[in-house]
Write an enzyme that holds these catalytic residues in place. Structure first.
Site, mmCIF file in Angstrom:
data_model
loop_
_atom_site.group_PDB
_atom_site.id
_atom_site.type_symbol
_atom_site.label_atom_id
_atom_site.label_comp_id
_atom_site.label_asym_id
_atom_site.label_seq_id
_atom_site.Cartn_x
_atom_site.Cartn_y
_atom_site.Cartn_z
ATOM 1 N N HIS A 6 0.836 -1.211 0.000
ATOM 2 C CA HIS A 6 0.000 0.000 0.000
ATOM 3 C C HIS A 6 0.872 1.263 0.000
ATOM 4 O O HIS A 6 1.511 1.578 0.987
ATOM 5 C CB HIS A 6 -0.902 -0.034 1.242
ATOM 6 C CG HIS A 6 -1.871 1.102 1.358
ATOM 7 N ND1 HIS A 6 -3.230 0.952 1.119
ATOM 8 C CD2 HIS A 6 -1.703 2.399 1.697
ATOM 9 C CE1 HIS A 6 -3.835 2.114 1.305
ATOM 10 N NE2 HIS A 6 -2.933 3.016 1.665
ATOM 11 N N HIS B 70 0.982 5.457 -1.840
ATOM 12 C CA HIS B 70 0.363 6.489 -2.693
ATOM 13 C C HIS B 70 1.498 7.267 -3.372
ATOM 14 O O HIS B 70 1.976 8.261 -2.828
ATOM 15 C CB HIS B 70 -0.464 7.484 -1.866
ATOM 16 C CG HIS B 70 -1.560 6.876 -1.048
ATOM 17 N ND1 HIS B 70 -2.891 6.991 -1.379
ATOM 18 C CD2 HIS B 70 -1.542 6.176 0.103
ATOM 19 C CE1 HIS B 70 -3.646 6.378 -0.460
ATOM 20 N NE2 HIS B 70 -2.839 5.876 0.446
ATOM 21 N N GLU C 158 -8.436 4.146 -7.360
ATOM 22 C CA GLU C 158 -9.243 4.564 -6.206
ATOM 23 C C GLU C 158 -10.608 5.098 -6.635
ATOM 24 O O GLU C 158 -10.710 5.917 -7.549
ATOM 25 C CB GLU C 158 -8.499 5.651 -5.429
ATOM 26 C CG GLU C 158 -9.214 6.074 -4.160
ATOM 27 C CD GLU C 158 -8.379 7.054 -3.332
ATOM 28 O OE1 GLU C 158 -7.804 6.617 -2.329
ATOM 29 O OE2 GLU C 158 -8.304 8.240 -3.717
ATOM 30 N N HIS D 25 -11.987 4.184 -1.405
ATOM 31 C CA HIS D 25 -11.211 5.018 -0.494
ATOM 32 C C HIS D 25 -11.502 4.715 0.975
ATOM 33 O O HIS D 25 -10.607 4.360 1.707
ATOM 34 C CB HIS D 25 -11.353 6.535 -0.760
ATOM 35 C CG HIS D 25 -10.567 7.317 0.246
ATOM 36 N ND1 HIS D 25 -11.157 8.031 1.258
ATOM 37 C CD2 HIS D 25 -9.246 7.409 0.461
ATOM 38 C CE1 HIS D 25 -10.202 8.548 2.035
ATOM 39 N NE2 HIS D 25 -9.038 8.189 1.569
ATOM 40 N N HIS E 12 -9.340 1.646 2.659
ATOM 41 C CA HIS E 12 -8.963 2.191 3.963
ATOM 42 C C HIS E 12 -10.152 1.943 4.895
ATOM 43 O O HIS E 12 -11.301 2.170 4.504
ATOM 44 C CB HIS E 12 -8.741 3.710 3.885
ATOM 45 C CG HIS E 12 -7.553 4.126 3.073
ATOM 46 N ND1 HIS E 12 -7.646 4.665 1.823
ATOM 47 C CD2 HIS E 12 -6.231 4.106 3.355
ATOM 48 C CE1 HIS E 12 -6.446 4.958 1.358
ATOM 49 N NE2 HIS E 12 -5.564 4.623 2.271
ATOM 50 N N GLU F 222 -9.481 3.852 10.366
ATOM 51 C CA GLU F 222 -8.119 4.345 10.588
ATOM 52 C C GLU F 222 -8.036 5.194 11.857
ATOM 53 O O GLU F 222 -7.120 5.033 12.654
ATOM 54 C CB GLU F 222 -7.706 5.163 9.354
ATOM 55 C CG GLU F 222 -6.333 5.795 9.433
ATOM 56 C CD GLU F 222 -5.974 6.555 8.174
ATOM 57 O OE1 GLU F 222 -6.868 6.775 7.318
ATOM 58 O OE2 GLU F 222 -4.796 6.926 8.031
ATOM 59 N N ASP G 165 2.346 3.015 3.265
ATOM 60 C CA ASP G 165 1.434 4.095 2.922
ATOM 61 C C ASP G 165 2.219 5.084 2.045
ATOM 62 O O ASP G 165 3.319 4.760 1.583
ATOM 63 C CB ASP G 165 0.865 4.780 4.178
ATOM 64 C CG ASP G 165 -0.620 5.151 4.011
ATOM 65 O OD1 ASP G 165 -1.064 5.279 2.867
ATOM 66 O OD2 ASP G 165 -1.312 5.315 5.030
HETATM 67 O O1 MCF Z 1 -3.672 6.102 3.988
HETATM 68 C C1 MCF Z 1 -3.465 7.477 4.173
HETATM 69 C C2 MCF Z 1 -4.404 7.982 5.226
HETATM 70 N N1 MCF Z 1 -5.795 7.666 4.959
HETATM 71 C C3 MCF Z 1 -6.468 8.028 3.830
HETATM 72 N N2 MCF Z 1 -6.020 8.433 2.690
HETATM 73 C C4 MCF Z 1 -4.767 8.627 2.230
HETATM 74 C C5 MCF Z 1 -3.590 8.249 2.876
HETATM 75 N N3 MCF Z 1 -2.560 8.716 2.184
HETATM 76 C C6 MCF Z 1 -3.049 9.322 1.107
HETATM 77 N N4 MCF Z 1 -4.374 9.271 1.115
HETATM 78 C C7 MCF Z 1 -5.174 9.878 0.032
HETATM 79 C C8 MCF Z 1 -6.378 9.082 -0.377
HETATM 80 O O2 MCF Z 1 -6.033 8.104 -1.308
HETATM 81 O O3 MCF Z 1 -5.635 11.108 0.466
HETATM 82 C C9 MCF Z 1 -6.910 11.381 -0.073
HETATM 83 C C10 MCF Z 1 -7.318 10.142 -0.880
HETATM 84 O O4 MCF Z 1 -7.167 10.341 -2.233
HETATM 85 C C11 MCF Z 1 -7.745 11.640 1.133
HETATM 86 S S1 MCF Z 1 -9.421 12.048 0.872
HETATM 87 C C12 MCF Z 1 -9.368 13.704 0.403
HETATM 88 FE FE FE Z 2 -3.336 4.978 2.349
#
Ligand code: MCF
Ligand code: FE
Length: 413
Positions: free
Chosen positions: A62, A64, A142, A181, A208, A211, A307
């Site tokens: 996982h 990003h 996503e 998401h 997710h 969390e 992450d």
């Molecule tokens: O895993 C972490 C924390 N939790 C949620 N989202 C994200 C994380 N790192 C990046 N994200 C991204 C997610 O994919 O942030 C955005 C999404 O596109 C948050 S929602 C505006």
């Molecule tokens: Fe994430």
């Protein structure tokens, strides 16, 4: 045919001594060098440095990549200020994050021994990089959107990205996949469509889930900091779903749930009963103030993942494993080290449906060689010494080909 020789090899039966691995694209056998040479007399023999251990390539389930530009823009410490800072800085972070920057992070992952990763893609911006990088990529498109009014547009955009990831050349080693998401950001109608699609096309599925404390409070009682967030940005004040409804939507299809720090024992049991798994992100959870996942209580498979740089300081799997050793300070350290190595190799491969993660016949020859600074005293200590001492691995092979971080040796075809 190549034969790689090392002091130790990490196999499904534990660490074996004075053996070698024979492989072309796939692993053929693990045996003594003498025996392997009888079967493969023409093979190229590669001898590793003293005190080396051959591992299956590590798997970061996982990450990003699109958030790779973040250094100090996003607020760490607590989940809601972080989420606010994502909204405020996302556009600029995306703008400065180019292919070069994302490729450097793929390089960094490779130097830490990562030969496969799960890319959570919000916009599809990293597809080209994932096609070029030598690693195997499970490309998680996503799906996000809690407002029913925009559901069709968002779903259409998601399908376009999914299609693009489905049209990759097989040599690019990309597996198309779906990421929901989260329960607070995805409308149940969208969720249902995506789960059905994943099931029909046998696509890996991830989400997710639970969390932060704020997420739990919002889903349980429609209150707390996420209420303020939704009122401010989305002009809504009620959640679109609840924990139960979200969770049961995945009942018939094994899913990789990320975080789950705030899940109760009953919820974890439900996930376990339905054959799901968890992506554990220790540094991300610590940096966003989400708490510690009690991995000692889990009875379902889990992976360990970095992450994104949106909630971390590096994409090195060994940095992550060292952090896990510190975070879970009540678990006996040798036992924990062994679990962490298994979680990032065999278990992660099973979870993502990849034919790698184990050094045994018929697996892809994805290998990472690490070199310890001195000889371990017992086999039981190798996992811990590997985690503590490895800043960069010594050699990486993907599908039997040696790859270097700068990719100028043998490139991804
Ligand atoms: O895993 C972490 C924390 N939790 C949620 N989202 C994200 C994380 N790192 C990046 N994200 C991204 C997610 O994919 O942030 C955005 C999404 O596109 C948050 S929602 C505006
Ligand atoms: Fe994430």
């Amino acid at each position: 045919m190549k034969i790689l020789v090392a002091d130790y090899i990490y196999t499904p039966n534990g660490y074996v001594e004075y053996q070698a691995v024979a492989f072309d694209k796939q692993i053929k056998a693990v045996d003594s060098l003498e025996n392997l040479l009888q079967t493969y007399p023409e093979a190229q023999i590669i001898r590793t440095e003293p005190h080396s251990v051959i591992y299956p390539g590590f798997i970061n389930t996982h990450v990003h990549l699109e958030f790779s530009a973040n250094k100090t823009s996003l607020k760490y410490g607590s989940f809601m200020p972080w989420l606010d800072s994502v909204i405020a800085n996302r556009d600029e972070l995306m703008q400065v994050c180019d292919n070069k920057m994302m490729m450097q992070e793929c390089d960094a992952m490779l130097r830490s021994g990562i030969t496969s990763f799960g890319a959570i893609s919000s916009f599809g911006a990293e597809l080209e990089v994932c096609q070029q990088t030598p690693q195997r990529v499970v490309f998680f498109n996503e799906l996000i959107g809690s407002n029913a009014q925009y559901a069709d547009i968002l779903y259409g955009d998601f399908l376009e990205r999914l299609n693009a990831s489905q049209s990759c050349n097989p040599d690019q080693r990309i597996t198309p996949a779906i990421a929901i998401h989260s329960p607070y950001s995805v409308h149940p109608v969208l969720l249902q469509k995506a789960v059905t699609l994943a099931k029909q096309n046998k696509l890996p599925l991830s989400a997710h889930f639970l969390e932060s404390q704020a997420e739990r409070e919002w889903l349980e009682s429609g209150s707390g900091e996420l209420k303020t967030f939704f009122e401010k940005y989305f002009n809504t004040s009620t959640p679109v779903t609840n924990i139960e409804e979200f969770m049961v939507a995945f009942d018939t299809y094994p899913t990789h749930f990320t975080h789950c720090v705030q899940a109760t024992k009953a919820e974890l049991k439900h996930l376990s009963d339905k054959g799901h798994s968890i992506a554990h992100c220790p540094r991300s959870n610590r940096y966003l103030g989400c708490g510690r996942l009690k991995i000692e209580e889990l009875d379902l498979p889990f992976s360990v993942a970095t992450d994104g740089l949106s909630s971390n300081d590096s994409l090195s799997i060994f940095d992550e494993l060292r952090a896990a050793l510190m975070l879970h300070n009540d678990i006996p350290i040798q036992t924990l080290a062994g679990q962490l190595i298994k979680a990032t190799t065999a278990d992660a491969a099973d979870i993502l449906g990849l034919n790698c993660g184990k050094i045994e016949a018929d697996k892809w020859a994805d290998l990472a060689v690490i070199t310890l600074p001195d000889m371990p005293q017992t086999k039981e200590e190798i996992a811990l010494w590997s985690i503590i001492h490895t800043k960069e691995v010594s050699e990486v092979y993907i599908e039997g080909i040696k790859v270097t971080p700068s990719f100028n040796e043998e490139e991804k075809v």
